[in-house]
Design an enzyme around this catalytic site. Structure first.
Site: not given
Ligand code: ATP
Ligand code: MG
Length: 557
Positions: A39, A263, A273
């Site tokens: 995102e 994760r 983020k």
């Molecule tokens: P955040 O909580 O930091 O915003 P998010 O999962 O909302 O993380 P996205 O941009 O939606 O962020 O994530 C893109 C991809 O990265 C998704 O498939 C998510 O599952 C993966 N991802 C995000 N954080 C992690 C993590 N700590 N470990 C492994 N994969 C991750």
């Molecule tokens: Mg997200």
């Protein structure tokens, strides 16, 4: 977790690679497709790196392709700055996507999908407030119940949904819901919301839309449109899988499948983020690419290499249980790679003058290898003269036993040069050492030493007549505790007040004048360093990537 355990671990297929291998050998797919779906609401962090390595790694190993899909269905938090940074970071990590795609490009198709569900009697427009919807949903132990809106006819739903799109209602006045099962044990299956009204400007579609699909009605559908075979996400999406499958089945579209892994979190930092944005907005750091940030941009500026980050992701692997990986492992991976590629240079951080009283030449040029681990990097020239600087902490007037550095009457080798002996200590009125008078042994020149003298200490040094002054930024952990997000109170209160130490007046050999940001350096006996990309024109600033050894592990912290 111990670093060694990971070093010794055997390389076998991880559980996702096994699934892919089985699917391919069973002939379920001719080739596979994965996607990385960020995102664009922030910069990528180290957790994303592990998802990137996993998704791109699968198609590197088994063929097929990986799409980069911006999951930009939430108009409020997204920005093109983030889109650009995400692309730059993935490229820098060394991966190439097959297609660059945007979920927002599917808005028209998703709208048609919704109409398809309405026509099948599987979706309805609900006028309830969000509180009412939550209340009617029941609880995990109590079934929910439908309201009168669920009884609307297909025609009425089609009309109301078209009105929603046409902007006839205010935010929150109506939603479109799937008609699934209000008694499901999975709360997400209790008639999930598919569309909401949001009169907001979108970074790509502008004001074309005032209804936006929810995650559950965008993600799986986008996967399906792109013929993604293995849609990999993190564990919190396990309960969404049922909705994912139900929608794909009832829409009759390409059967993408969702798989989950745990994760990855890194110790002594935060990987969310939202929290990273707080650090930026509240000015705890200088920006998303502050070298203390666990972002890809931060690591790049700090001097980490893509190879070391990929190696780290590889070592932590993929699993089903959330875990906290020690920052020490990432630093270990950086040292492993930097040791192989870093150019060696001599920099004296806290200088004290050495005068070689029996040196009567003007100066001489010595050859020093750029990197003993990679002789292809050749030699550089350094100059030696009567006056030099060494590190203040490399001299002790009254040393303990087994002190092998410089002391009165004691000999050491100056790296790439000669053996010297300290004869006299000169102090200022306050008793501070300001000069060390030494003699050198002319037959002890490095590479041509016929002196027969053996010394245990070798010191780095710079020529007092031939050096440049540089600034050094020494970084340490951003947080003092392992998991700041889990501690009591605000996570910001656990920031390490000593996470940045700025050192002015370090003296470097002149070769560093030509440094560029992609060079990696080992300052002998000091650590690994990189030129900061924001160095002002008239001052070279170097960031410490990592120390040579893990001082935290030694301190038992
Ligand atoms: P955040 O909580 O930091 O915003 P998010 O999962 O909302 O993380 P996205 O941009 O939606 O962020 O994530 C893109 C991809 O990265 C998704 O498939 C998510 O599952 C993966 N991802 C995000 N954080 C992690 C993590 N700590 N470990 C492994 N994969 C991750
Ligand atoms: Mg997200």
């Amino acid at each position: 977790m111990s670093v060694d355990k990971h070093v010794e671990e055997e390389k076998s297929l991880n559980f996702l690679e096994e699934i892919v291998e089985n699917d391919l050998s069973a002939g379920k797919y001719q080739s596979i497709m994965t996607r990385f779906p960020p995102e664009p609401n922030g910069y990528l962090h180290i957790g994303h790196a592990s998802s990137i390595c996993l998704n791109f790694g699968l198609t590197q190993k088994f063929g097929g392709g990986t799409n980069l899909r911006f999951d930009d269905t939430n108009p409020v938090t997204e920005d093109t700055e983030y889109v650009e940074s995400i692309k730059e970071d993935i490229k820098w990590l060394g991966f190439e996507w097959k297609n660059e795609l945007y979920a927002s490009d599917y808005f028209e198709t998703l709208y048609e999908f919704a109409v398809r569900l309405i026509n099948k009697g599987l979706a309805y427009v609900d006028d309830s407030t969000s509180e009412e919807i939550a209340q009617q949903k029941g609880t995990p132990t109590q079934p929910g119940h439908r309201n009168q809106y669920a009884e609307r006819s297909v025609e009425e739903n089609l009309q109301l949904f078209a009105n929603m799109r046409a902007g006839k209602y205010k935010d929150g006045e109506k939603v479109l819901r799937a008609k699934i099962d209000m008694e499901s044990s999975n709360m997400l299956m209790r008639d999930p919301i598919l569309y909401r009204i949001k009169h907001a400007h979108h970074h790509r579609t502008g004001d074309a839309w005032c209804i936006y699909p929810m995650y559950d009605f965008a993600h799986g559908q986008s996967d399906s449109i792109e013929h993604i075979t293995h849609s990999i996400c993190t564990m919190e999406f396990v309960p969404h899988r049922e909705v994912y499958d139900w929608l794909i089945e009832n829409l009759g579209i390409f059967p993408s499948k969702q798989y989950e892994f745990a994760r990855r979190n890194l110790s002594h930092t935060v990987t969310s983020k939202r929290k990273l944005l707080q650090l930026v907005n509240e000015k705890y750091v200088s920006g998303w690419d502050d070298p203390r940030m666990p972002t890809i941009a931060g690591y790049r500026r700090r001097g980490y290499t893509p190879e070391s980050i990929r190696d780290f992701c590889d070592r932590i692997g993929v699993g089903k249980r959330d875990n906290m990986v020690d920052l020490g492992l990432l630093e270990f991976c950086a040292r492993e790679h930097l040791n192989k590629i870093a150019l060696r240079r001599m920099v004296v951080f806290d200088p004290v003058k050495v005068v070689i009283t029996n040196y009567d030449k003007e100066s001489e040029t010595l050859l020093a290898e750029n990197n003993p681990e990679d002789l292809n990097t050749g030699n550089r020239e350094i100059t030696f003269s009567r006056e030099l600087y060494i590190e203040r902490e490399d001299f002790m007037e009254n040393p303990p036993k087994k002190y092998f550095r410089l002391a009165p009457g004691q000999k050491v080798r100056l790296k790439h040069a000669y053996i010297i002996q300290c004869d006299e200590v000169i102090k200022d009125e306050a008793g501070n050492v300001i000069q060390l008078n030494c003699t050198y042994i002319p037959e002890s020149k490095s590479g041509a030493d016929t002196s027969g003298i053996h010394v245990k200490g070798t010191l780095h040094w710079v020529n007092a007549k031939d050096h440049i002054a540089i600034q050094i930024n020494e970084y340490d952990r951003l947080f003092t505790v392992e998991n700041p997000a889990n501690e009591e109170g605000e996570f910001q209160s656990y920031i390490n007040p000593h996470s940045l130490t700025v050192l002015n007046g370090a003296l470097a050999e002149p070769a560093l004048k030509d440094a560029v940001v992609t060079d990696r350096f080992q300052f002998l006996r000091k650590g690994y360093f990189v030129l900061d990309k924001e160095s002002p024109k008239d001052l070279l600033v170097f960031n410490r990537t990592v120390t040579l050894k893990d001082s935290w592990a030694k301190a038992g912290k």
